[in-house]
Design a protein around this motif. Structure first.
Motif, PDB file in Angstrom:
ATOM      1  N   HIS A 178       0.846  -1.195   0.000  1.00 16.11           N
ATOM      2  CA  HIS A 178       0.000   0.000   0.000  1.00 16.11           C
ATOM      3  C   HIS A 178       0.884   1.248   0.000  1.00 16.11           C
ATOM      4  CE1 HIS A 178       0.674  -0.952   4.320  1.00 16.11           C
ATOM      5  NE2 HIS A 178       0.973   0.325   4.349  1.00 16.11           N
ATOM      6  N   ASP A 179       2.197   1.048  -0.098  1.00 17.14           N
ATOM      7  CA  ASP A 179       3.167   2.141  -0.030  1.00 17.14           C
ATOM      8  C   ASP A 179       3.567   2.573  -1.436  1.00 17.14           C
ATOM      9  OD1 ASP A 179       5.438   3.763   0.297  1.00 17.14           O
ATOM     10  OD2 ASP A 179       6.023   2.724   2.125  1.00 17.14           O
ATOM     11  N   MET A 180       3.060   3.715  -1.868  1.00 18.53           N
ATOM     12  CA  MET A 180       3.345   4.196  -3.222  1.00 18.53           C
ATOM     13  C   MET A 180       4.821   4.549  -3.391  1.00 18.53           C
ATOM     14  SD  MET A 180       0.486   3.967  -4.844  1.00 18.53           S
ATOM     15  CE  MET A 180       0.340   5.029  -6.270  1.00 18.53           C
ATOM     16  N   ALA A 218      -5.928  10.078  -5.538  1.00 19.57           N
ATOM     17  CA  ALA A 218      -6.120  10.245  -4.096  1.00 19.57           C
ATOM     18  C   ALA A 218      -4.996   9.571  -3.317  1.00 19.57           C
ATOM     19  CB  ALA A 218      -7.473   9.665  -3.694  1.00 19.57           C
ATOM     20  N   LEU A 219      -4.568   8.396  -3.762  1.00 18.58           N
ATOM     21  CA  LEU A 219      -3.463   7.710  -3.098  1.00 18.58           C
ATOM     22  C   LEU A 219      -2.184   8.531  -3.175  1.00 18.58           C
ATOM     23  CD1 LEU A 219      -3.914   3.992  -4.263  1.00 18.58           C
ATOM     24  CD2 LEU A 219      -4.398   4.925  -2.009  1.00 18.58           C
ATOM     25  N   LEU A 220      -1.908   9.087  -4.354  1.00 13.11           N
ATOM     26  CA  LEU A 220      -0.680   9.860  -4.542  1.00 13.11           C
ATOM     27  C   LEU A 220      -0.713  11.173  -3.761  1.00 13.11           C
ATOM     28  CD1 LEU A 220      -0.086   9.269  -8.369  1.00 13.11           C
ATOM     29  CD2 LEU A 220       1.244   8.339  -6.472  1.00 13.11           C
ATOM     30  N   SER A 221      -1.862  11.783  -3.650  1.00 12.27           N
ATOM     31  CA  SER A 221      -1.952  13.068  -2.948  1.00 12.27           C
ATOM     32  C   SER A 221      -1.820  12.908  -1.436  1.00 12.27           C
ATOM     33  CB  SER A 221      -3.272  13.769  -3.271  1.00 12.27           C
ATOM     34  OG  SER A 221      -4.364  13.033  -2.770  1.00 12.27           O
ATOM     35  N   ALA A 222      -1.934  11.668  -0.965  1.00 10.06           N
ATOM     36  CA  ALA A 222      -1.809  11.413   0.479  1.00 10.06           C
ATOM     37  C   ALA A 222      -0.366  11.177   0.905  1.00 10.06           C
ATOM     38  CB  ALA A 222      -2.672  10.210   0.869  1.00 10.06           C
ATOM     39  N   ILE A 223       0.575  11.222  -0.056  1.00  7.91           N
ATOM     40  CA  ILE A 223       1.979  10.948   0.252  1.00  7.91           C
ATOM     41  C   ILE A 223       2.707  12.246   0.608  1.00  7.91           C
ATOM     42  CG2 ILE A 223       4.160  10.027  -0.634  1.00  7.91           C
ATOM     43  CD1 ILE A 223       2.531   8.429  -2.651  1.00  7.91           C
ATOM     44  N   PRO A 224       3.358  12.314   1.762  1.00  8.61           N
ATOM     45  CA  PRO A 224       4.162  13.493   2.075  1.00  8.61           C
ATOM     46  C   PRO A 224       5.458  13.492   1.266  1.00  8.61           C
ATOM     47  CG  PRO A 224       4.386  11.853   3.811  1.00  8.61           C
ATOM     48  CD  PRO A 224       3.380  11.311   2.840  1.00  8.61           C
ATOM     49  N   THR A 225       5.953  14.664   0.908  1.00 13.57           N
ATOM     50  CA  THR A 225       7.209  14.766   0.175  1.00 13.57           C
ATOM     51  C   THR A 225       8.150  15.719   0.901  1.00 13.57           C
ATOM     52  OG1 THR A 225       6.497  16.639  -1.204  1.00 13.57           O
ATOM     53  CG2 THR A 225       5.968  14.427  -2.002  1.00 13.57           C
ATOM     54  N   THR A 226       9.422  15.644   0.561  1.00 17.47           N
ATOM     55  CA  THR A 226      10.413  16.500   1.232  1.00 17.47           C
ATOM     56  C   THR A 226      10.219  17.965   0.880  1.00 17.47           C
ATOM     57  OG1 THR A 226      11.928  16.038  -0.602  1.00 17.47           O
ATOM     58  CG2 THR A 226      12.163  14.700   1.387  1.00 17.47           C
ATOM     59  N   LEU A 234      -2.037  16.857   4.494  1.00 15.91           N
ATOM     60  CA  LEU A 234      -2.145  15.694   3.632  1.00 15.91           C
ATOM     61  C   LEU A 234      -3.614  15.376   3.397  1.00 15.91           C
ATOM     62  CD1 LEU A 234       0.553  13.323   5.185  1.00 15.91           C
ATOM     63  CD2 LEU A 234       0.774  14.762   3.161  1.00 15.91           C
ATOM     64  N   SER A 235      -3.954  15.054   2.156  1.00 15.86           N
ATOM     65  CA  SER A 235      -5.343  14.733   1.852  1.00 15.86           C
ATOM     66  C   SER A 235      -5.652  13.307   2.304  1.00 15.86           C
ATOM     67  CB  SER A 235      -5.595  14.876   0.342  1.00 15.86           C
ATOM     68  OG  SER A 235      -4.827  13.922  -0.363  1.00 15.86           O
TER      69      SER A 235
END
Length: 285
Positions: A178-180, A218-226, A234-235
């Motif tokens: 489940h980890d993009m 939606a899955l991608l928008s929930a990922i935090p980035t540096t 986070l959505s």
């Protein structure tokens, strides 16, 4: 490497268990086929599956503790497959098992051979499971959430180990997660699953560049980035994966989708939006 991604309850682990023909007693394959080297696994007898399972196709399960038998040593459990599938004598199997543990980065492999699962750390247990899965040089390795129960630093070590071993062995890998972030690092191609269906399929680079299903987005928008600002929220995806999704006639994500319209409740199939990129959605996102 084919990555299968989606929330818990989307059917990822059931898919892997079906391929291995290891479904629980209350589950069975209703229809369809599972093709491996031209053979339909669904039609094989249990005896024929025993020749494939652990030999041509191996699997790494989610929890490294429950995947090992607590009453047998690590060495016994690795040697068992070597003796059954490769016909090695006890001494030959011992030497091969020690080599496998060393190959997966286990320090003092001969000591580990004599150890019981409860005496090892989570990372060591997972390395032992990987050694066991690779014992017979499988053509396909199914890795079902292989780092779920591990610390973040150990997760990175295990994924790098899998990547190195795949390159050395030239085996195919089916990576379920489940980890993009893991998918972007490991997978060549990605299947996005939701409620027992594939909702999007594409090459990894294409999927991350042009996500075309609202669920993938939606899955991608929930990922935090540096590069995130401190105040960025986070959505999240409202609602839950439906339990009885076989009764849903239209898009199974419609009740949680911000773009849903009336026609989304009709039957929707996969459509091609570009070469080797398909999506189960009527919208042009």
């Amino acid at each position: 490497t084919l990555g299968i991604v989606g929330e818990s309850g989307c059917g990822k682990s059931v898919t892997s268990s079906s391929i291995m023909r290891l479904l629980p007693k209350n589950g069975h394959i209703v229809e369809g086929s599972i093709l491996f080297e031209g053979k339909d696994i669904v039609k094989l007898s249990q005896k024929e599956m025993l020749q494939i399972r652990g030999n041509d196709i191996s699997m790494i399960f989610q929890d490294p503790m429950s995947s090992l038998n607590p009453v047998f040593t690590i060495g016994y459990q690795i040697m068992e497959g070597l003796r059954i599938h490769l016909g090695l004598k006890k001494r030959e199997a011992w030497v091969r098992a020690v080599e496998l543990l060393a190959r997966v980065g286990m320090k003092e492999p001969e000591l580990v051979m004599k150890s019981y699962p409860h005496t090892l750390s989570g990372g060591m247990r997972q390395r032992a499971i990987i050694a066991m899965a690779l014992a017979c040089n499988p053509k396909l390795l199914i890795a079902d959430e292989p780092t779920t129960a591990l610390d973040v630093s150990v997760q990175a070590q295990i994924m790098e180990l899998l990547k190195r071993l795949q390159k050395e062995s030239r085996m195919a890998v089916l990576l379920i997660t489940h980890d993009m972030g893991v998918v972007s690092h490991m997978a060549d191609r990605v299947l996005v699953m939701y409620a027992g269906q594939i909702v999007e399929e594409a090459e990894a680079e294409e999927l991350f560049r042009h996500p075309s299903h609202p669920y993938t987005r939606a899955l991608l928008s929930a990922i935090p980035t540096t590069g995130d600002s401190e105040d960025r929220k986070l959505s999240s995806i409202p609602g839950m994966v439906p339990e009885n999704y076989d009764t849903i006639s239209g898009c199974r994500f419609a009740d949680r989708c911000p773009y849903a319209r009336q026609e989304c409740h009709q039957r929707i199939g996969l459509r091609e939006i570009s070469k080797e990129h398909t999506v189960r959605c009527i919208l042009q996102l």
